[in-house]
Write a protein that holds these residues in place. Structure first.
Motif, PDB file in Angstrom:
ATOM      1  N   PHE A   1       0.839  -1.194   0.000  1.00  0.00           N
ATOM      2  CA  PHE A   1       0.000   0.000   0.000  1.00  0.00           C
ATOM      3  C   PHE A   1       0.876   1.247   0.000  1.00  0.00           C
ATOM      4  CE2 PHE A   1      -2.854  -3.201   1.495  1.00  0.00           C
ATOM      5  CZ  PHE A   1      -4.150  -2.770   1.208  1.00  0.00           C
ATOM      6  N   TYR A   2       0.316   2.347  -0.500  1.00  0.00           N
ATOM      7  CA  TYR A   2       0.963   3.650  -0.363  1.00  0.00           C
ATOM      8  C   TYR A   2       0.151   4.481   0.612  1.00  0.00           C
ATOM      9  CZ  TYR A   2       2.409   8.438  -1.305  1.00  0.00           C
ATOM     10  OH  TYR A   2       2.851   9.733  -1.158  1.00  0.00           O
ATOM     11  N   GLY A   3       0.830   5.128   1.562  1.00  0.00           N
ATOM     12  CA  GLY A   3       0.160   5.999   2.527  1.00  0.00           C
ATOM     13  C   GLY A   3       0.239   7.447   2.079  1.00  0.00           C
ATOM     14  N   ASP A   4      -0.872   7.975   1.560  1.00  0.00           N
ATOM     15  CA  ASP A   4      -0.921   9.343   1.044  1.00  0.00           C
ATOM     16  C   ASP A   4      -1.343  10.283   2.172  1.00  0.00           C
ATOM     17  OD1 ASP A   4      -0.973  11.550  -0.590  1.00  0.00           O
ATOM     18  OD2 ASP A   4      -2.946  11.105  -1.442  1.00  0.00           O
ATOM     19  N   VAL A   5      -0.396  11.096   2.643  1.00  0.00           N
ATOM     20  CA  VAL A   5      -0.619  11.954   3.811  1.00  0.00           C
ATOM     21  C   VAL A   5      -1.057  13.354   3.381  1.00  0.00           C
ATOM     22  CG1 VAL A   5       0.444  13.001   5.851  1.00  0.00           C
ATOM     23  CG2 VAL A   5       1.040  10.658   5.190  1.00  0.00           C
ATOM     24  N   THR A   6      -2.076  13.873   4.040  1.00  0.00           N
ATOM     25  CA  THR A   6      -2.518  15.253   3.850  1.00  0.00           C
ATOM     26  C   THR A   6      -2.624  15.927   5.222  1.00  0.00           C
ATOM     27  OG1 THR A   6      -4.839  14.524   3.867  1.00  0.00           O
ATOM     28  CG2 THR A   6      -3.794  14.824   1.717  1.00  0.00           C
ATOM     29  N   ARG A   7      -2.567  17.260   5.207  1.00  0.00           N
ATOM     30  CA  ARG A   7      -2.763  18.017   6.451  1.00  0.00           C
ATOM     31  C   ARG A   7      -3.932  18.991   6.235  1.00  0.00           C
ATOM     32  NH1 ARG A   7       1.617  21.994   9.433  1.00  0.00           N
ATOM     33  NH2 ARG A   7       1.308  23.153   7.493  1.00  0.00           N
ATOM     34  N   PRO A   8      -5.149  18.604   6.632  1.00  0.00           N
ATOM     35  CA  PRO A   8      -6.319  19.476   6.426  1.00  0.00           C
ATOM     36  C   PRO A   8      -6.153  20.836   7.100  1.00  0.00           C
ATOM     37  CG  PRO A   8      -6.995  17.269   7.102  1.00  0.00           C
ATOM     38  CD  PRO A   8      -5.509  17.344   7.290  1.00  0.00           C
TER      39      PRO A   8
ATOM     40  N   GLU B   1      -4.248   8.310   3.752  1.00  0.00           N
ATOM     41  CA  GLU B   1      -5.124   7.465   2.936  1.00  0.00           C
ATOM     42  C   GLU B   1      -4.340   6.264   2.424  1.00  0.00           C
ATOM     43  OE1 GLU B   1      -7.648   7.474  -1.272  1.00  0.00           O
ATOM     44  OE2 GLU B   1      -6.729   9.332  -0.539  1.00  0.00           O
ATOM     45  N   MET B   2      -4.812   5.066   2.746  1.00  0.00           N
ATOM     46  CA  MET B   2      -4.160   3.839   2.305  1.00  0.00           C
ATOM     47  C   MET B   2      -4.633   3.471   0.903  1.00  0.00           C
ATOM     48  SD  MET B   2      -2.145   3.112   4.715  1.00  0.00           S
ATOM     49  CE  MET B   2      -1.864   3.372   6.467  1.00  0.00           C
ATOM     50  N   ARG B   3      -3.699   3.401  -0.037  1.00  0.00           N
ATOM     51  CA  ARG B   3      -4.040   3.062  -1.413  1.00  0.00           C
ATOM     52  C   ARG B   3      -3.264   1.818  -1.846  1.00  0.00           C
ATOM     53  NH1 ARG B   3      -4.285   8.909  -2.826  1.00  0.00           N
ATOM     54  NH2 ARG B   3      -2.374   8.748  -4.041  1.00  0.00           N
ATOM     55  N   LEU B   4      -3.989   0.826  -2.310  1.00  0.00           N
ATOM     56  CA  LEU B   4      -3.371  -0.445  -2.692  1.00  0.00           C
ATOM     57  C   LEU B   4      -2.549  -0.271  -3.975  1.00  0.00           C
ATOM     58  CD1 LEU B   4      -3.160  -3.527  -2.138  1.00  0.00           C
ATOM     59  CD2 LEU B   4      -5.165  -3.808  -3.619  1.00  0.00           C
ATOM     60  N   ILE B   5      -1.279  -0.706  -3.915  1.00  0.00           N
ATOM     61  CA  ILE B   5      -0.409  -0.727  -5.099  1.00  0.00           C
ATOM     62  C   ILE B   5      -0.439  -2.105  -5.740  1.00  0.00           C
ATOM     63  CG2 ILE B   5       1.986  -0.589  -5.901  1.00  0.00           C
ATOM     64  CD1 ILE B   5       2.498   1.560  -3.843  1.00  0.00           C
ATOM     65  N   SER B   6      -0.278  -3.153  -4.910  1.00  0.00           N
ATOM     66  CA  SER B   6      -0.297  -4.518  -5.436  1.00  0.00           C
ATOM     67  C   SER B   6      -0.610  -5.490  -4.304  1.00  0.00           C
ATOM     68  CB  SER B   6       1.055  -4.880  -6.066  1.00  0.00           C
ATOM     69  OG  SER B   6       1.059  -6.229  -6.481  1.00  0.00           O
ATOM     70  N   GLU B   7      -1.603  -6.347  -4.532  1.00  0.00           N
ATOM     71  CA  GLU B   7      -1.949  -7.339  -3.510  1.00  0.00           C
ATOM     72  C   GLU B   7      -0.998  -8.529  -3.548  1.00  0.00           C
ATOM     73  OE1 GLU B   7      -6.012  -9.473  -1.781  1.00  0.00           O
ATOM     74  OE2 GLU B   7      -6.112  -7.775  -3.173  1.00  0.00           O
ATOM     75  N   HIS B   8      -0.425  -8.792  -4.719  1.00  0.00           N
ATOM     76  CA  HIS B   8       0.530  -9.905  -4.857  1.00  0.00           C
ATOM     77  C   HIS B   8       1.745  -9.424  -5.651  1.00  0.00           C
ATOM     78  CE1 HIS B   8      -2.242 -12.779  -3.091  1.00  0.00           C
ATOM     79  NE2 HIS B   8      -3.187 -12.305  -3.881  1.00  0.00           N
TER      80      HIS B   8
ATOM     81  N   ILE C   1       6.085   3.065  -8.960  1.00  0.00           N
ATOM     82  CA  ILE C   1       4.741   3.528  -8.596  1.00  0.00           C
ATOM     83  C   ILE C   1       4.798   4.333  -7.303  1.00  0.00           C
ATOM     84  CG2 ILE C   1       2.435   2.790  -7.862  1.00  0.00           C
ATOM     85  CD1 ILE C   1       2.760   0.363  -9.719  1.00  0.00           C
ATOM     86  N   TYR C   2       5.558   3.837  -6.333  1.00  0.00           N
ATOM     87  CA  TYR C   2       5.691   4.537  -5.049  1.00  0.00           C
ATOM     88  C   TYR C   2       6.210   5.950  -5.242  1.00  0.00           C
ATOM     89  CZ  TYR C   2       8.428   6.080  -0.993  1.00  0.00           C
ATOM     90  OH  TYR C   2       9.005   6.834  -0.005  1.00  0.00           O
ATOM     91  N   PHE C   3       7.277   6.102  -6.016  1.00  0.00           N
ATOM     92  CA  PHE C   3       7.853   7.431  -6.175  1.00  0.00           C
ATOM     93  C   PHE C   3       6.951   8.359  -6.987  1.00  0.00           C
ATOM     94  CE2 PHE C   3      11.795   5.684  -4.524  1.00  0.00           C
ATOM     95  CZ  PHE C   3      12.270   6.758  -3.790  1.00  0.00           C
ATOM     96  N   LYS C   4       6.193   7.817  -7.919  1.00  0.00           N
ATOM     97  CA  LYS C   4       5.239   8.643  -8.651  1.00  0.00           C
ATOM     98  C   LYS C   4       4.126   9.121  -7.717  1.00  0.00           C
ATOM     99  CE  LYS C   4       5.315   9.885 -12.085  1.00  0.00           C
ATOM    100  NZ  LYS C   4       5.754  11.236 -12.560  1.00  0.00           N
ATOM    101  N   GLU C   5       3.654   8.234  -6.845  1.00  0.00           N
ATOM    102  CA  GLU C   5       2.640   8.624  -5.859  1.00  0.00           C
ATOM    103  C   GLU C   5       3.201   9.682  -4.903  1.00  0.00           C
ATOM    104  OE1 GLU C   5      -0.462   7.876  -5.572  1.00  0.00           O
ATOM    105  OE2 GLU C   5      -0.858   5.938  -6.509  1.00  0.00           O
ATOM    106  N   LEU C   6       4.426   9.463  -4.438  1.00  0.00           N
ATOM    107  CA  LEU C   6       5.050  10.408  -3.510  1.00  0.00           C
ATOM    108  C   LEU C   6       5.241  11.768  -4.178  1.00  0.00           C
ATOM    109  CD1 LEU C   6       6.374  11.073  -0.798  1.00  0.00           C
ATOM    110  CD2 LEU C   6       8.520  10.132  -1.698  1.00  0.00           C
ATOM    111  N   GLU C   7       5.651  11.768  -5.428  1.00  0.00           N
ATOM    112  CA  GLU C   7       5.823  13.026  -6.150  1.00  0.00           C
ATOM    113  C   GLU C   7       4.503  13.784  -6.234  1.00  0.00           C
ATOM    114  OE1 GLU C   7       8.525  13.991  -9.817  1.00  0.00           O
ATOM    115  OE2 GLU C   7       6.621  13.212 -10.569  1.00  0.00           O
ATOM    116  N   ASN C   8       3.423  13.085  -6.536  1.00  0.00           N
ATOM    117  CA  ASN C   8       2.107  13.733  -6.598  1.00  0.00           C
ATOM    118  C   ASN C   8       1.704  14.313  -5.243  1.00  0.00           C
ATOM    119  OD1 ASN C   8       1.779  13.120  -9.320  1.00  0.00           O
ATOM    120  ND2 ASN C   8       0.722  11.190  -8.912  1.00  0.00           N
ATOM    121  N   THR C   9       2.026  13.580  -4.178  1.00  0.00           N
ATOM    122  CA  THR C   9       1.744  14.065  -2.825  1.00  0.00           C
ATOM    123  C   THR C   9       2.518  15.355  -2.549  1.00  0.00           C
ATOM    124  OG1 THR C   9       1.341  11.822  -1.982  1.00  0.00           O
ATOM    125  CG2 THR C   9       1.911  13.503  -0.366  1.00  0.00           C
TER     126      THR C   9
END
Length: 316
Positions: A229-236, A244-251, A263-271
């Motif tokens: 999973f990727y943990g997408d952190v926000t500060r409201p 927010e837990m987002r599944l990257i790959s179950e297997h 995928i992780y680094f692309k998600e982190l960059e977007n964050t």
């Protein structure tokens, strides 16, 4: 040195008993000093921001730097507060979404890995055990601190809510021990550090930089087939975070090499692009370049070796 721990512990406890709103007043004062007077790691921060956001002008970069100092000081006082925060208070300030999917995987008996970055207050994510089932052992991979007293204190704070701290060098061994015990685990990996020369196996484009990245986490999760999973952190707002837990790959075993890392680094960059000031810009993340690596090192049988050592092997 034996007397250092109780002194630091007492000071930390005393500070953590202060209301968070009062600690934020202290944070504001210190952040102003760091930005205007001390200029803590100013050159590194400015260089990282300027090269990561070439489209921004000097005024915009300086504003980002100022906001980064504010966040960094908030991170410090929030970590101090963690020493005495109640479960109720922390669950109100550090929330998790997407837990239905994470708990679905955990409840069927499959262990999970959560990729995170040095973004937001990653220390508060140690409260994840309060959001998972009792049969799950949560943990996080960490670098032990050089100062034994501070290391002991951070371990005490980070393990308050049931998460275990696993030294990086013991990662695979600890996970295999849990598997032998038939224990379902949920392990957090902060994998955006700069790897040592000998651990560089993959490069990506990350925030406009040709970036060497850690791949050890991917090799581990593939070897034990942990869902990723990727943990997408926000500060409201100040003092409140959501992950927010987002599944990257179950297997992950079926994934091609370094796909999970990409995928992780692309998600982190977007964050980061969403709110850049919440990233840790004070570290020399891009101190190792491909040009220097190619000049000093090469690969042999999948391993990184110095070119001088390769010459000796070839000569023999």
């Amino acid at each position: 040195m034996k007397l250092l721990y109780p002194v630091i512990y007492a000071l930390w406890c005393a500070l953590s008993l202060l209301p968070l709103r009062l600690l934020y007043v202290f944070s504001d004062a210190v952040s102003w000093l760091m930005f205007r007077v001390i200029k803590y790691r100013h050159k590194t921060i400015l260089k990282n921001l300027s090269s990561s956001f070439p489209e921004k002008n000097e005024r915009e970069i300086r504003l980002l730097e100022r906001n980064f100092y504010r966040y960094l000081c908030d991170y410090f006082v929030e970590t101090v507060k963690l020493m005495t925060m109640s479960e109720r208070q922390l669950c109100r300030r550090m929330t998790f979404t997407g837990m239905e999917e994470l708990n679905r995987v955990l409840d069927k008996g499959q262990s999970c890995a959560i990729y995170l970055g040095h973004y937001g207050n990653w220390e508060w994510i140690v409260s994840l055990p309060l959001w998972t089932s009792d049969h799950v052992q949560c943990g996080q991979i960490y670098h032990p601190l050089e100062n034994a007293s501070f290391d002991r204190l951070f371990l005490k704070v980070r393990e308050r809510f049931g998460a275990r701290c696993i030294p990086m060098k013991d990662t695979l061994r600890s996970i295999l021990q849990y598997r032998q015990q038939k224990k379902v685990v949920c392990i957090g990996y902060i994998s955006d550090q700069a790897p040592h020369w000998s651990n560089i196996h993959h490069w990506i484009d990350f925030l406009h930089h040709d970036t060497p990245v850690l791949t050890g986490a991917e090799r581990i999760v593939k070897s034990v087939d942990h869902a990723v999973f990727y943990g997408d952190v926000t500060r409201p707002r100040r003092g409140y975070y959501n992950c927010e837990m987002r599944l990257i790959s179950e297997h992950p075993k079926g994934q091609s090499d370094w796909n999970i890392t990409d995928i992780y680094f692309k998600e982190l960059e977007n964050t980061i692009l969403r709110a850049p000031e919440l990233y840790l810009w004070s570290h020399k993340r891009w101190k190792r370049t491909r040009e220097e690596f190619n000049r000093r090192y090469t690969y042999r049988d999948g391993k990184v070796i110095k070119r001088s050592e390769e010459l000796i092997v070839t000569t023999k």
